[in-house]
Design a protein around this motif. Structure first.
Motif, PDB file in Angstrom:
ATOM      1  N   LEU A 261       0.838  -1.199   0.000  1.00  0.00           N
ATOM      2  CA  LEU A 261       0.000   0.000   0.000  1.00  0.00           C
ATOM      3  C   LEU A 261       0.874   1.252   0.000  1.00  0.00           C
ATOM      4  O   LEU A 261       0.554   2.244  -0.666  1.00  0.00           O
ATOM      5  N   GLU A 262       1.989   1.225   0.717  1.00  0.00           N
ATOM      6  CA  GLU A 262       2.914   2.355   0.674  1.00  0.00           C
ATOM      7  C   GLU A 262       3.481   2.519  -0.731  1.00  0.00           C
ATOM      8  O   GLU A 262       3.556   3.632  -1.266  1.00  0.00           O
ATOM      9  N   ALA A 263       3.879   1.395  -1.351  1.00  0.00           N
ATOM     10  CA  ALA A 263       4.411   1.465  -2.713  1.00  0.00           C
ATOM     11  C   ALA A 263       3.347   1.978  -3.675  1.00  0.00           C
ATOM     12  O   ALA A 263       3.641   2.790  -4.561  1.00  0.00           O
ATOM     13  N   ASP A 264       2.107   1.521  -3.515  1.00  0.00           N
ATOM     14  CA  ASP A 264       0.994   2.007  -4.333  1.00  0.00           C
ATOM     15  C   ASP A 264       0.885   3.527  -4.235  1.00  0.00           C
ATOM     16  O   ASP A 264       0.743   4.231  -5.237  1.00  0.00           O
ATOM     17  N   SER A 265       0.915   4.019  -3.005  1.00  0.00           N
ATOM     18  CA  SER A 265       0.747   5.452  -2.767  1.00  0.00           C
ATOM     19  C   SER A 265       1.890   6.248  -3.381  1.00  0.00           C
ATOM     20  O   SER A 265       1.669   7.282  -4.020  1.00  0.00           O
ATOM     21  N   ARG A 266       3.102   5.781  -3.200  1.00  0.00           N
ATOM     22  CA  ARG A 266       4.258   6.502  -3.745  1.00  0.00           C
ATOM     23  C   ARG A 266       4.275   6.427  -5.270  1.00  0.00           C
ATOM     24  O   ARG A 266       4.651   7.387  -5.955  1.00  0.00           O
ATOM     25  N   LEU A 267       3.869   5.285  -5.822  1.00  0.00           N
ATOM     26  CA  LEU A 267       3.816   5.143  -7.271  1.00  0.00           C
ATOM     27  C   LEU A 267       2.818   6.116  -7.884  1.00  0.00           C
ATOM     28  O   LEU A 267       3.064   6.678  -8.958  1.00  0.00           O
ATOM     29  N   ALA A 268       1.685   6.345  -7.224  1.00  0.00           N
ATOM     30  CA  ALA A 268       0.678   7.266  -7.752  1.00  0.00           C
ATOM     31  C   ALA A 268       1.262   8.655  -7.941  1.00  0.00           C
ATOM     32  O   ALA A 268       1.028   9.318  -8.967  1.00  0.00           O
ATOM     33  N   PHE A 269       2.057   9.129  -6.976  1.00  0.00           N
ATOM     34  CA  PHE A 269       2.662  10.453  -7.088  1.00  0.00           C
ATOM     35  C   PHE A 269       3.774  10.483  -8.134  1.00  0.00           C
ATOM     36  O   PHE A 269       3.936  11.467  -8.857  1.00  0.00           O
TER      37      PHE A 269
ATOM     38  N   GLY B  78      -0.267   9.267   5.728  1.00  0.00           N
ATOM     39  CA  GLY B  78      -0.708   8.591   4.528  1.00  0.00           C
ATOM     40  C   GLY B  78      -1.570   7.381   4.852  1.00  0.00           C
ATOM     41  O   GLY B  78      -1.538   6.860   5.973  1.00  0.00           O
ATOM     42  N   PRO B  79      -2.346   6.896   3.882  1.00  0.00           N
ATOM     43  CA  PRO B  79      -3.176   5.704   4.106  1.00  0.00           C
ATOM     44  C   PRO B  79      -2.370   4.488   4.558  1.00  0.00           C
ATOM     45  O   PRO B  79      -2.820   3.725   5.415  1.00  0.00           O
ATOM     46  N   HIS B  80      -1.167   4.316   3.995  1.00  0.00           N
ATOM     47  CA  HIS B  80      -0.356   3.165   4.385  1.00  0.00           C
ATOM     48  C   HIS B  80       0.101   3.273   5.838  1.00  0.00           C
ATOM     49  O   HIS B  80       0.187   2.260   6.542  1.00  0.00           O
ATOM     50  N   GLN B  81       0.378   4.494   6.301  1.00  0.00           N
ATOM     51  CA  GLN B  81       0.771   4.679   7.707  1.00  0.00           C
ATOM     52  C   GLN B  81      -0.407   4.381   8.643  1.00  0.00           C
ATOM     53  O   GLN B  81      -0.230   3.783   9.702  1.00  0.00           O
TER      54      GLN B  81
ATOM     55  N   LEU C 140      -2.981   2.349   8.001  1.00  0.00           N
ATOM     56  CA  LEU C 140      -3.236   0.903   7.996  1.00  0.00           C
ATOM     57  C   LEU C 140      -2.218   0.164   8.858  1.00  0.00           C
ATOM     58  O   LEU C 140      -2.576  -0.722   9.639  1.00  0.00           O
ATOM     59  N   THR C 141      -0.941   0.530   8.740  1.00  0.00           N
ATOM     60  CA  THR C 141       0.088  -0.120   9.552  1.00  0.00           C
ATOM     61  C   THR C 141      -0.136   0.133  11.031  1.00  0.00           C
ATOM     62  O   THR C 141       0.031  -0.769  11.868  1.00  0.00           O
ATOM     63  N   GLY C 142      -0.538   1.361  11.378  1.00  0.00           N
ATOM     64  CA  GLY C 142      -0.829   1.673  12.775  1.00  0.00           C
ATOM     65  C   GLY C 142      -1.959   0.833  13.328  1.00  0.00           C
ATOM     66  O   GLY C 142      -1.902   0.388  14.487  1.00  0.00           O
ATOM     67  N   ARG C 143      -3.004   0.618  12.521  1.00  0.00           N
ATOM     68  CA  ARG C 143      -4.110  -0.237  12.965  1.00  0.00           C
ATOM     69  C   ARG C 143      -3.634  -1.667  13.205  1.00  0.00           C
ATOM     70  O   ARG C 143      -4.051  -2.329  14.176  1.00  0.00           O
ATOM     71  N   ARG C 144      -2.775  -2.151  12.338  1.00  0.00           N
ATOM     72  CA  ARG C 144      -2.258  -3.514  12.499  1.00  0.00           C
ATOM     73  C   ARG C 144      -1.397  -3.639  13.755  1.00  0.00           C
ATOM     74  O   ARG C 144      -1.498  -4.627  14.489  1.00  0.00           O
ATOM     75  N   VAL C 145      -0.543  -2.654  13.992  1.00  0.00           N
ATOM     76  CA  VAL C 145       0.306  -2.694  15.189  1.00  0.00           C
ATOM     77  C   VAL C 145      -0.555  -2.615  16.444  1.00  0.00           C
ATOM     78  O   VAL C 145      -0.296  -3.302  17.438  1.00  0.00           O
ATOM     79  N   ASP C 146      -1.604  -1.806  16.407  1.00  0.00           N
ATOM     80  CA  ASP C 146      -2.493  -1.684  17.566  1.00  0.00           C
ATOM     81  C   ASP C 146      -3.157  -3.019  17.872  1.00  0.00           C
ATOM     82  O   ASP C 146      -3.253  -3.439  19.035  1.00  0.00           O
ATOM     83  N   LEU C 147      -3.623  -3.718  16.843  1.00  0.00           N
ATOM     84  CA  LEU C 147      -4.208  -5.045  17.032  1.00  0.00           C
ATOM     85  C   LEU C 147      -3.160  -6.011  17.578  1.00  0.00           C
ATOM     86  O   LEU C 147      -3.443  -6.802  18.494  1.00  0.00           O
ATOM     87  N   ALA C 148      -1.954  -5.940  17.035  1.00  0.00           N
ATOM     88  CA  ALA C 148      -0.886  -6.849  17.458  1.00  0.00           C
ATOM     89  C   ALA C 148      -0.553  -6.682  18.935  1.00  0.00           C
ATOM     90  O   ALA C 148      -0.290  -7.663  19.646  1.00  0.00           O
ATOM     91  N   ARG C 149      -0.575  -5.460  19.425  1.00  0.00           N
ATOM     92  CA  ARG C 149      -0.284  -5.223  20.842  1.00  0.00           C
ATOM     93  C   ARG C 149      -1.251  -5.987  21.737  1.00  0.00           C
ATOM     94  O   ARG C 149      -0.848  -6.634  22.712  1.00  0.00           O
ATOM     95  N   GLY C 150      -2.518  -5.906  21.410  1.00  0.00           N
ATOM     96  CA  GLY C 150      -3.508  -6.625  22.213  1.00  0.00           C
ATOM     97  C   GLY C 150      -3.319  -8.120  22.163  1.00  0.00           C
ATOM     98  O   GLY C 150      -3.456  -8.813  23.182  1.00  0.00           O
ATOM     99  N   LEU C 151      -2.990  -8.645  20.982  1.00  0.00           N
ATOM    100  CA  LEU C 151      -2.780 -10.083  20.841  1.00  0.00           C
ATOM    101  C   LEU C 151      -1.542 -10.538  21.619  1.00  0.00           C
ATOM    102  O   LEU C 151      -1.546 -11.613  22.241  1.00  0.00           O
ATOM    103  N   LEU C 152      -0.504  -9.736  21.594  1.00  0.00           N
ATOM    104  CA  LEU C 152       0.712 -10.080  22.348  1.00  0.00           C
ATOM    105  C   LEU C 152       0.442 -10.117  23.844  1.00  0.00           C
ATOM    106  O   LEU C 152       0.869 -11.038  24.554  1.00  0.00           O
ATOM    107  N   LEU C 153      -0.277  -9.120  24.333  1.00  0.00           N
ATOM    108  CA  LEU C 153      -0.564  -9.062  25.771  1.00  0.00           C
ATOM    109  C   LEU C 153      -1.553 -10.137  26.193  1.00  0.00           C
ATOM    110  O   LEU C 153      -1.627 -10.483  27.376  1.00  0.00           O
TER     111      LEU C 153
END
Length: 274
Positions: free
Chosen positions: A132-140, A207-210, A212-225
């Motif tokens: 998704l980051e590559a997609d975003s950078r490619l668009a520009f 950016g959208p990719h940032q 999305l990654t933040g949402r994934r890391v937030d979910l991961a924190r809960g799963l780890l704990l």
């Protein structure tokens, strides 16, 4: 004996990119040849001399070189020490064939902003899972290349469109684990990919990719704990693999997933969410 080129080539899972190639060339001389795709070239060290449509050109470190499809060209090093290059081969979904004639007479572009964006795109393409980051950078990058070929100025900053930005955030929230490509988002929301990225960044400061990654890391924190093993968390939170998960987790929180899972509050204190 001619030294063998040092080459890394791969096909990323990014719409519009046929191939990525990173190479160190010392003695090899490219004969006249053609490609079916657009050749987007930056040189990191050295100088490449090439012929295109019976004219001689030089690919220098500060330039962006764009060679059109179906037009013969060659290439060799100007210096005996060779050159290092990074190439992205773009298909016609990014730059249409109607631009070939313009590119033949204008293959070099002295644009530091464009070169930096291409460098950032290469960085994203070297990490599977950051599509998704590559997609975003490619668009520009594609947008600026088209402007260069058509002799237009850089696109003006669009007016704010909070509604579109929030619709994109809702889409990302619905599928942040499985992910979504920028093309899919563009089709669902009926907006140009570059415009989507701009209005989202304007509205939310990232950016959208940032996001999305933040949402994934937030979910991961809960799963780890909750006691899930880091390797299982990587897949459950939507990361490409353990390396992809660890890299982004450390970038956001400063420690590895395993270290985070082993942390605990001092006796008598509750854990505070960062």
């Amino acid at each position: 004996m001619v030294a063998r080129p040092d080459i890394k080539a791969w096909r990323p899972q990014v719409d519009g990119i046929a191939e990525v190639l990173h190479a160190r060339i010392t003695e090899h001389v490219y004969p006249m040849h053609t490609h079916d795709s657009w050749t987007l070239l930056i040189v990191d060290d050295g100088v490449v001399r090439y012929d295109l449509d019976r004219h001689e050109y030089g690919a220098l470190e500060q330039l962006v070189t764009l060679l059109p499809p179906h037009v013969p060209h060659n290439g060799c090093s100007v210096k005996p020490t060779g050159f290092r290059k990074r190439v992205i081969y773009l298909d016609s979904s990014q730059l249409g064939d109607h631009l070939i004639g313009l590119a033949v007479g204008n293959p070099a572009c002295d644009d530091p902003v464009l070169r930096e964006r291409i460098h950032q795109l290469h960085n994203a393409l070297t990490h599977p899972g950051d599509e998704l980051e590559a997609d975003s950078r490619l668009a520009f990058v594609a947008e600026r290349l088209r402007a260069h070929l058509e002799r237009r100025c850089e696109p003006k900053e669009p007016a704010a469109d909070p509604g579109l930005a929030h619709r994109l955030r809702e889409l990302l929230d619905e599928c942040f684990v499985e992910g979504v490509t920028l093309r899919e988002a563009s089709e669902q929301l009926h907006a140009h990919p570059a415009h989507l990225v701009r209005v989202f960044s304007q509205e939310f400061g990232m950016g959208p990719h940032q996001y999305l990654t933040g949402r994934r890391v937030d979910l991961a924190r809960g799963l780890l704990l909750a006691g899930m093993a880091p390797r299982a968390v990587a897949a459950s939170a939507g990361f490409y693999d353990q390396s992809h998960f660890t890299r982004h987790f450390k970038r956001i929180l400063g420690i590895s997933p395993g270290q985070y899972a082993r942390t605990g509050p001092p006796t008598g204190l509750r854990r505070v969410t960062v």
